[in-house]
Design a protein around this motif. Structure first.
Motif, PDB file in Angstrom:
ATOM      1  N   GLY B 218       0.784  -1.217   0.000  1.00  0.00           N
ATOM      2  CA  GLY B 218       0.000   0.000   0.000  1.00  0.00           C
ATOM      3  C   GLY B 218       0.819   1.272   0.000  1.00  0.00           C
ATOM      4  O   GLY B 218       0.266   2.361  -0.016  1.00  0.00           O
ATOM      5  N   GLU B 219       2.148   1.163   0.032  1.00  0.00           N
ATOM      6  CA  GLU B 219       2.975   2.359   0.175  1.00  0.00           C
ATOM      7  C   GLU B 219       2.722   3.358  -0.954  1.00  0.00           C
ATOM      8  O   GLU B 219       2.707   3.022  -2.132  1.00  0.00           O
ATOM      9  CB  GLU B 219       4.445   1.967   0.219  1.00  0.00           C
ATOM     10  CG  GLU B 219       5.383   3.135   0.302  1.00  0.00           C
ATOM     11  CD  GLU B 219       4.939   4.186   1.322  1.00  0.00           C
ATOM     12  OE1 GLU B 219       4.291   3.815   2.311  1.00  0.00           O
ATOM     13  OE2 GLU B 219       5.219   5.377   1.114  1.00  0.00           O
ATOM     14  N   PHE B 220       2.546   4.612  -0.580  1.00  0.00           N
ATOM     15  CA  PHE B 220       2.279   5.634  -1.580  1.00  0.00           C
ATOM     16  C   PHE B 220       3.325   6.754  -1.561  1.00  0.00           C
ATOM     17  O   PHE B 220       4.063   6.956  -2.519  1.00  0.00           O
ATOM     18  CB  PHE B 220       0.885   6.226  -1.357  1.00  0.00           C
ATOM     19  CG  PHE B 220       0.504   7.243  -2.381  1.00  0.00           C
ATOM     20  CD1 PHE B 220      -0.014   6.840  -3.612  1.00  0.00           C
ATOM     21  CD2 PHE B 220       0.675   8.593  -2.141  1.00  0.00           C
ATOM     22  CE1 PHE B 220      -0.352   7.773  -4.567  1.00  0.00           C
ATOM     23  CE2 PHE B 220       0.334   9.534  -3.102  1.00  0.00           C
ATOM     24  CZ  PHE B 220      -0.181   9.121  -4.316  1.00  0.00           C
ATOM     25  N   GLY B 221       3.434   7.410  -0.401  1.00  0.00           N
ATOM     26  CA  GLY B 221       4.210   8.642  -0.310  1.00  0.00           C
ATOM     27  C   GLY B 221       5.649   8.525  -0.778  1.00  0.00           C
ATOM     28  O   GLY B 221       6.093   9.277  -1.655  1.00  0.00           O
ATOM     29  N   ALA B 222       6.364   7.595  -0.195  1.00  0.00           N
ATOM     30  CA  ALA B 222       7.783   7.473  -0.505  1.00  0.00           C
ATOM     31  C   ALA B 222       7.983   7.118  -1.966  1.00  0.00           C
ATOM     32  O   ALA B 222       8.863   7.649  -2.648  1.00  0.00           O
ATOM     33  CB  ALA B 222       8.418   6.421   0.396  1.00  0.00           C
ATOM     34  N   VAL B 223       7.139   6.206  -2.438  1.00  0.00           N
ATOM     35  CA  VAL B 223       7.256   5.755  -3.823  1.00  0.00           C
ATOM     36  C   VAL B 223       6.889   6.888  -4.781  1.00  0.00           C
ATOM     37  O   VAL B 223       7.548   7.088  -5.804  1.00  0.00           O
ATOM     38  CB  VAL B 223       6.360   4.523  -4.047  1.00  0.00           C
ATOM     39  CG1 VAL B 223       6.367   4.112  -5.513  1.00  0.00           C
ATOM     40  CG2 VAL B 223       6.817   3.366  -3.179  1.00  0.00           C
ATOM     41  N   ALA B 224       5.858   7.654  -4.403  1.00  0.00           N
ATOM     42  CA  ALA B 224       5.411   8.738  -5.265  1.00  0.00           C
ATOM     43  C   ALA B 224       6.547   9.718  -5.542  1.00  0.00           C
ATOM     44  O   ALA B 224       6.698  10.232  -6.653  1.00  0.00           O
ATOM     45  CB  ALA B 224       4.232   9.463  -4.619  1.00  0.00           C
ATOM     46  N   ALA B 225       7.374   9.953  -4.524  1.00  0.00           N
ATOM     47  CA  ALA B 225       8.473  10.897  -4.694  1.00  0.00           C
ATOM     48  C   ALA B 225       9.512  10.378  -5.684  1.00  0.00           C
ATOM     49  O   ALA B 225      10.194  11.152  -6.349  1.00  0.00           O
ATOM     50  CB  ALA B 225       9.125  11.176  -3.342  1.00  0.00           C
ATOM     51  N   LEU B 226       9.611   9.069  -5.803  1.00  0.00           N
ATOM     52  CA  LEU B 226      10.703   8.476  -6.570  1.00  0.00           C
ATOM     53  C   LEU B 226      10.266   7.874  -7.903  1.00  0.00           C
ATOM     54  O   LEU B 226      11.079   7.332  -8.634  1.00  0.00           O
ATOM     55  CB  LEU B 226      11.382   7.379  -5.737  1.00  0.00           C
ATOM     56  CG  LEU B 226      12.247   7.882  -4.586  1.00  0.00           C
ATOM     57  CD1 LEU B 226      12.551   6.753  -3.623  1.00  0.00           C
ATOM     58  CD2 LEU B 226      13.525   8.487  -5.124  1.00  0.00           C
ATOM     59  N   SER B 227       8.974   7.892  -8.164  1.00  0.00           N
ATOM     60  CA  SER B 227       8.504   7.205  -9.355  1.00  0.00           C
ATOM     61  C   SER B 227       7.627   8.147 -10.167  1.00  0.00           C
ATOM     62  O   SER B 227       6.617   8.638  -9.688  1.00  0.00           O
ATOM     63  CB  SER B 227       7.703   5.965  -8.916  1.00  0.00           C
ATOM     64  OG  SER B 227       6.903   5.510  -9.976  1.00  0.00           O
TER      65      SER B 227
END
Ligand SMILES: Nc1ncnc2c1ncn2[C@@H]1O[C@H](COP(=O)(O)OP(=O)(O)OP(=O)(O)O)[C@@H](O)[C@H]1O
Ligand SMILES: [Mg+2]
Lengths: 370, 289
Positions: B218-227
């Motif tokens: 479910g991870e969103f925030g961290a991934v959103a910054a990098l993808s």
């Protein structure tokens, strides 16, 4: 000497847990490390086993310095205070574990485990898990597990501590028998002097990280060498102004200890002691405890409390009753030694000692502590 | 009526009130929204549901999500066991500091984690020259930021403490006697871990793995910054976001369809968790008896 410690020191941070420990243990003997809580008994045991490393000094087992030898190669069996049985292994697997590590063939392992199960009367329990056993059974499993690889030295940390009083008594006798049967040199830790006296044939008394005295139970009891041992062993009451009692002069001592065996409590009208009334102290009974085979009296000698024993065969006494107390001897101590002082007034006089509690101390009688 | 009965009645009332509040809360905060996700996803019919899942973007996102999750779970399980073992069975200077550091992902916003990776491995990051020299030496073109490795790293970062946090309390209560006993008998470090330590923490580890999986999916925030590339480095949550932001009613329904995928996976994970918890309980009872 089979096990020797030479100048062992051990610090935990800036706390010195062992201070210059020196002692030797004969092959085949059963030795108790006795001392109050925190006196460094476990630390010494763990250093011998190799679970802790001394800061300085030598540990010698069977003539070899073992400081740099891995714990597993020291030929030691260890029974932990909490037993530390492997919770997720059965009794059988627990006992077999050490042998499996040594790559002993399966058939041999089975044979050895059976032998030990028999020795420790655990037959039929081999498939149980530790939490399906009673305290006594767990202790025996721990014992069997420690013995399985045929160690030459057995170390036991408070082997009876986790067991209730009644079973403990049985286990003491059992353990002593078992250790003699196996014939293994053993050191066990205890803070219970009865236990040490009853089980061991040598006692090492520890206090504040120091070894105070080493000797047979009889020796430790009869000839305490230091103030600490004098106080620690037996039911001792410590007194500062011992010289106010009849027959004792002030010496260069810091204090004295009067054990229950050192005194005689009698009623004023006791004919046996008629001649000694003048040499005795006046006392008042403060408390009476029933000890099964005798009474334990607490007597107030004008502000000094002492403990005395009284046979149930003798006349009844009551709390608050005024009695006479004759003090035969006491241990006086200075900074670093203890001395046995005899009552000067009684020297050369022939008391009929048959009735006395203090017969324990007469030279003509064999000495027993029970 | 005596006071015992009165008390009982009062306690009964309290119980009823507590139950009502809890049920209402759970219903409005959890059940209702989740059900509406499913309902919305089926608004245009089952055919459309399947169709909206069967796009290039969704498939790629599913793949990326699973890849990141699997790698994160493996890495964090390994690391979690290691750290848990280290922190409970050994004493060393700075142990407390290390224990605190491990918990950082719990307290830091995932977006910050993502930005931190950009500042480290991005074009202006301090580690970028190292990365480039490695690429030059090996003739490769490994990128971290805005590429799959970044997604994986971010997922690992966020789910870092789950396994170790589950096993540390278990290991702590257990003490180190058993290990010492085994070591005295000549068992090596790995044998001790496998035969003595691990059986104690088996269930806690499984539990930690499940939590870690759920969080990684479910991870969103961290991934959103990098993808930043849809269809390439997007994970399911990012894809859902993209669909939703597209704004047309079709794409919003599609967003719900993809969401339902995550909800279903989450429910499976929950069921697994309960199953493990239950079987542990049964096992525990059997042992006690
Ligand atoms: N790992 C350790 N770190 C710091 N201090 C320790 C450690 N182990 C023991 N000590 C300290 O060393 C002293 C001696 O401890 P030890 O365990 O040897 O006592 P003991 O005589 O066995 O006591 P007990 O009868 O309570 O078991 C104690 O004051 C204890 O607090
Ligand atoms: Mg101890």
């Amino acid at each position: 000497m089979y096990v020797e410690l030479k100048g062992i020191n051990k610090n935990y941070g800036d706390y010195q847990a062992t201070k210059d420990a020196n002692f030797g243990i004969e092959k085949g003997s059963l030795v108790a490390l006795l001392g109050p809580s925190g006196s460094g008994k476990t630390t010494i045991l763990r250093m011998i086993a190799g679970l802790e490393t001394p800061d300085s000094g030598d540990i010698i087992i069977d003539g070899k310095r073992v400081n740099d030898i891995a714990p597993a190669d020291r030929g030691i069996g260890f029974v932990f205070q909490s037993y530390a049985l492997f919770r997720y292994m059965t009794v059988y697997e627990n006992i077999a574990f050490g042998l499996e590590l040594k790559k002993v063939p399966k058939a041999k392992i089975k044979e050895r485990v059976q032998e030990l199960l028999e020795l420790t009367s655990l037959k039929g329990l081999e498939d149980r898990y530790p939490n399906q056993l009673s305290g006594g059974q767990r202790q025996r499993v721990a014992f069997a597990r420690a013995l399985a690889p045929n160690p030459s030295l057995l170390l036991l940390d408070e082997p009876f501590a986790a067991i209730d009083a009644k079973v403990r008594q049985e286990l003491r006798t059992w353990l002593r028998k078992m250790i003699y049967k196996v014939g293994i040199t053993s050191i066990f830790v205890t803070h219970d002097q009865d236990e040490a006296v009853e089980v061991a044939d040598q006692i090492i008394v520890t206090n504040k990280g120091r070894i105070e005295q080493i000797g047979s139970p009889l020796d430790i009891y009869k000839n305490p060498e230091t103030p600490f041992v004098t106080e620690f062993i037996g039911q001792s009451s410590v007194i500062e102004d011992y010289h106010r009692f009849h027959g004792f002069e002030k010496g260069n001592y810091q204090g004295a200890v009067i054990r229950p065996e050192f005194v005689e409590v009698f009623k004023r009208d006791n004919r046996e002691f008629n001649n000694y009334i003048d040499l005795s102290e006046e006392g008042e009974i403060i408390d009476i405890l029933f000890r099964g085979n005798s009474l334990e009296l607490t007597v107030d000698l004008h502000g000094v409390m002492i403990t005395a024993h009284r046979s149930l065969e003798r006349r009844e006494v009551k709390v608050g009753e005024k009695v006479r107390v004759l003090i035969y001897r006491l241990f006086a101590f200075d900074e670093d030694r203890a001395y046995l002082l005899e009552n000067e007034n009684l020297k050369g006089r022939n008391i009929n000692i048959d009735n006395l509690e203090s017969y324990l101390y007469n030279e003509e009688y064999d000495f027993f502590v029970i | 009526m005596n006071w015992v009965e009165e008390n009982k009645k009062k306690a009964g009332k309290t119980k009823v009130i507590l139950i009502i509040i809890s049920v209402l809360f759970v219903f409005f905060m959890l059940v209702f929204p989740l059900v509406s996700v499913i309902a919305n996803s089926l608004k245009e019919g089952f055919g459309y549901y399947i169709q909206s899942l069967n796009t290039k973007y969704v498939k790629s996102a599913l793949l990326v999500t699973l890849l990141a999750t699997v790698i994160a779970v493996i890495v964090n399980t390994f690391f979690g066991l290691l750290a848990g073992w280290l922190l409970t069975k050994f004493s060393f200077k700075g142990k407390q500091v290390l224990a605190t550091l491990i918990d950082i992902p719990f307290s830091i916003s995932p977006v910050i984690a993502g930005l931190a990776f950009i500042m480290t491995f991005g074009r202006l990051g301090w580690a970028n020259p190292i990365l480039e020299s490695i690429n030059q030496a090996l003739g490769t073109d490994i990128q971290i930021v805005f590429a799959l490795p970044g997604v994986v790293l971010a997922t690992i970062f966020v789910t870092f403490p789950f396994v170790s946090r589950e096993i540390i309390p278990v290991l702590n209560t257990q003490g180190k006697d058993e290990e010492e006993a085994a070591a005295l008998m000549g068992a090596g470090g790995f044998t001790i871990f496998r035969k003595i330590t691990f059986p104690h923490i088996k269930w806690a580890t499984i539990y930690g793995v499940i939590l870690c999986t759920a969080r990684a999916l479910g991870e969103f925030g961290a991934v959103a910054a990098l993808s930043k590339t849809r269809g390439k480095t997007f994970t399911l949550p990012l894809e859902i976001d993209a669909l939703y932001l597209a704004g047309s009613s079709d794409s919003i329904t599609a967003a719900f369809s993809v969401s339902s995928l995550l909800v279903i996976i989450a429910i499976i994970v929950l069921i697994l968790r309960n199953f493990f918890e239950h079987s542990e309980k049964v096992k525990g009872e059997k042992k006690e008896g």
